[in-house]
Scaffold this active site. Structure first.
Site, PDB file in Angstrom:
ATOM      1  N   ALA A 265       0.905  -1.149   0.000  1.00  0.00           N
ATOM      2  CA  ALA A 265       0.000   0.000   0.000  1.00  0.00           C
ATOM      3  C   ALA A 265       0.945   1.200   0.000  1.00  0.00           C
ATOM      4  O   ALA A 265       1.772   1.335   0.915  1.00  0.00           O
ATOM      5  CB  ALA A 265      -0.867  -0.012   1.240  1.00  0.00           C
ATOM      6  N   SER A 266       0.859   2.046  -1.010  1.00  0.00           N
ATOM      7  CA  SER A 266       1.792   3.185  -1.103  1.00  0.00           C
ATOM      8  C   SER A 266       1.601   4.113   0.096  1.00  0.00           C
ATOM      9  O   SER A 266       0.550   4.087   0.756  1.00  0.00           O
ATOM     10  CB  SER A 266       1.528   3.972  -2.389  1.00  0.00           C
ATOM     11  OG  SER A 266       1.613   3.123  -3.511  1.00  0.00           O
TER      12      SER A 266
END
Ligand SMILES: C[S@@+](CC[C@H](N)C(=O)[O-])C[C@H]1O[C@@H](n2cnc3c(N)ncnc32)[C@H](O)[C@@H]1O
Length: 415
Positions: A73-74
């Site tokens: 998940a950035s």
């Protein structure tokens, strides 16, 4: 913890996360702010504590057999910044490349509302299934496709927006075909080893950038994977030469080069904090351009000069000679406003020549506006004929697209 207590705690942490977001220095718009407060990020990264799910860093969720991260998940700041730049409106049809956890797709679904649609493509089957499950568990109307995003959405419509969340080396034909005539594409694009998040607007046969920001991304896998070479040099290794292509590198000649003292040129160009907006693009015009990752141990034991950045510097390699940028504090530098002069150091038989060449490009950058330089990037389909090349700093031919980096008027000097 009871479910109610966990939900209350997640809500609190989520609001605190959003309160702290100012991606690329700007406040969040109302729509992105609302979406980020509404979507429960922790449900997309269920294996980490809530504090991590709502922390400022990316959350790695999958690694390959060598332990290298392949999905995450950035970081929330990156997600928010990309969404701001994407300018999603209710009713839009949006394509995302790189579903990852599905978190960004859920935010997109919030932004497009019931009249819009979101399709997200994920290369990794296990990652795609997990994203699908998380999205459907939340009731988000998103189509998750397992496939290679470089090939576009199979049988897909034309999209108003395309957002790419893995580092792309090219703008493939499929994205051109599936982006609306006045659509927007946000993509971390790799140009000669430099990754920049480019916000493109389409005007017929050309994609023209609205902004170019520096950020890091996991590289694209599949047909669009970059053939990066990392060549270790010297014991330790003392440094690694990173190239975006398969140019030969003579590691043993370079190792010999490191046995001799550096040739150093100071440029007289000083910058606050050592920050040099877009300078790498000036260096990228040089023959032999590459990234040099210099080991801290080699700097600490005096074998090599400290590189300009914490992990290394852009530089050049030719045969048995290499050169990269270095810095030193200026006499008036102080703790509140540190100021550094940029220099170039070279090692090997042609050390002075290569270091001088690098130093000259730093001076060119300074003459062209230095910290105030502004660039725009254009992309054309490779077979679309020859665009006008005046004012072009760099022209890079990819497989499907031709990318031009152009120099714009520098920003006005601060009063
Ligand atoms: C940084 S993660 C994406 C983050 C994601 N958008 C989120 O909200 O969690 C990058 C993802 O791109 C995927 N990816 C890499 N190459 C791809 C390709 N060619 N097509 C589709 N997905 C790809 C990776 O497997 C990885 O899951």
């Amino acid at each position: 913890m009871s479910l109610e207590a966990e939900t209350a705690s997640a809500d609190k942490l989520r609001n605190a996360m959003v309160d702290g977001l100012r991606p690329w220095g700007a406040a969040l718009s109302g729509q992105v702010d609302a979406a980020m407060r509404a979507v429960p990020r922790h449900m997309f990264v269920p294996d980490v504590p809530l504090e991590r799910a709502y922390g400022p860093d990316p959350v790695v969720t999958h690694r390959d057999g060598d332990g290298v991260p392949v999905s995450s998940a950035s970081a929330p700041g990156t997600v928010a910044g990309m969404l701001e730049k994407l300018d999603v409106r209710p009713g839009h049809r949006v394509l995302e490349i790189g579903a990852g956890t599905g978190y960004n797709a859920a935010l997109l679904a919030h932004l497009v509302g019931p009249a819009g649609s979101v399709t997200t493509i994920e290369y990794d089957e296990a990652v795609a299934s997990a994203a699908r499950a998380a999205l459907s568990g939340m009731g988000a109307a998103v189509t998750v496709v397992h496939g290679d995003g470089m090939l576009g959405a199979p049988g897909g419509p034309t999209f108003d927006r395309i957002v790419v969340t893995a580092g792309a080396w090219d703008i493939p034909k499929a994205w051109w075909e599936q982006l609306a005539e006045d659509g927007r594409l946000v993509v971390p694009l790799r140009i000669l080893g430099l990754t920049r998040t480019v916000v493109f607007e389409r005007a017929g046969a050309v994609l023209r950038s609205r902004s170019v920001m520096e950020d890091g991304f996991m590289p694209m896998r599949g047909v669009g994977a970059v053939r990066e070479q990392n060549v270790p040099v010297g014991s330790g290794p003392a440094l690694v030469v990173r190239l975006d292509d398969d140019r030969p590198v003579d590691a043993s000649a370079l190792q010999d080069a490191l046995e001799h003292p550096a040739a150093v040129y100071w440029t007289g160009v000083a910058v606050p904090w050592g920050w040099t907006e877009h300078l790498d693009f000036w260096l990228a015009t040089l023959e032999g351009f590459c990234r040099l990752l210099v080991s801290r141990a080699a700097v600490e034991d005096g074998r090599l000069m400290a590189p300009k950045g914490p992990w290394g510097s852009m530089g050049v390699v030719e045969g048995g000679t290499l050169a990269y940028l270095t810095t030193r504090p200026t006499p008036d530098s102080d703790a509140e406003m540190p100021s550094y002069e940029i220099g170039a150091c070279g090692y090997g038989p042609r050390a002075a020549e290569l270091a001088a060449r690098l130093a000259e490009r730093v001076r060119d950058w300074d003459r062209d506006g230095g910290q105030r330089v502004r660039l725009w990037i254009e992309a054309y389909l490779a077979d679309a004929g020859h665009p006008e090349l005046s004012g072009v700093l760099l022209a890079v031919d990819k497989r499907d697209s031709r990318v031009l980096v152009r120099l714009a008027e520098p920003a006005p000097a601060a009063a």
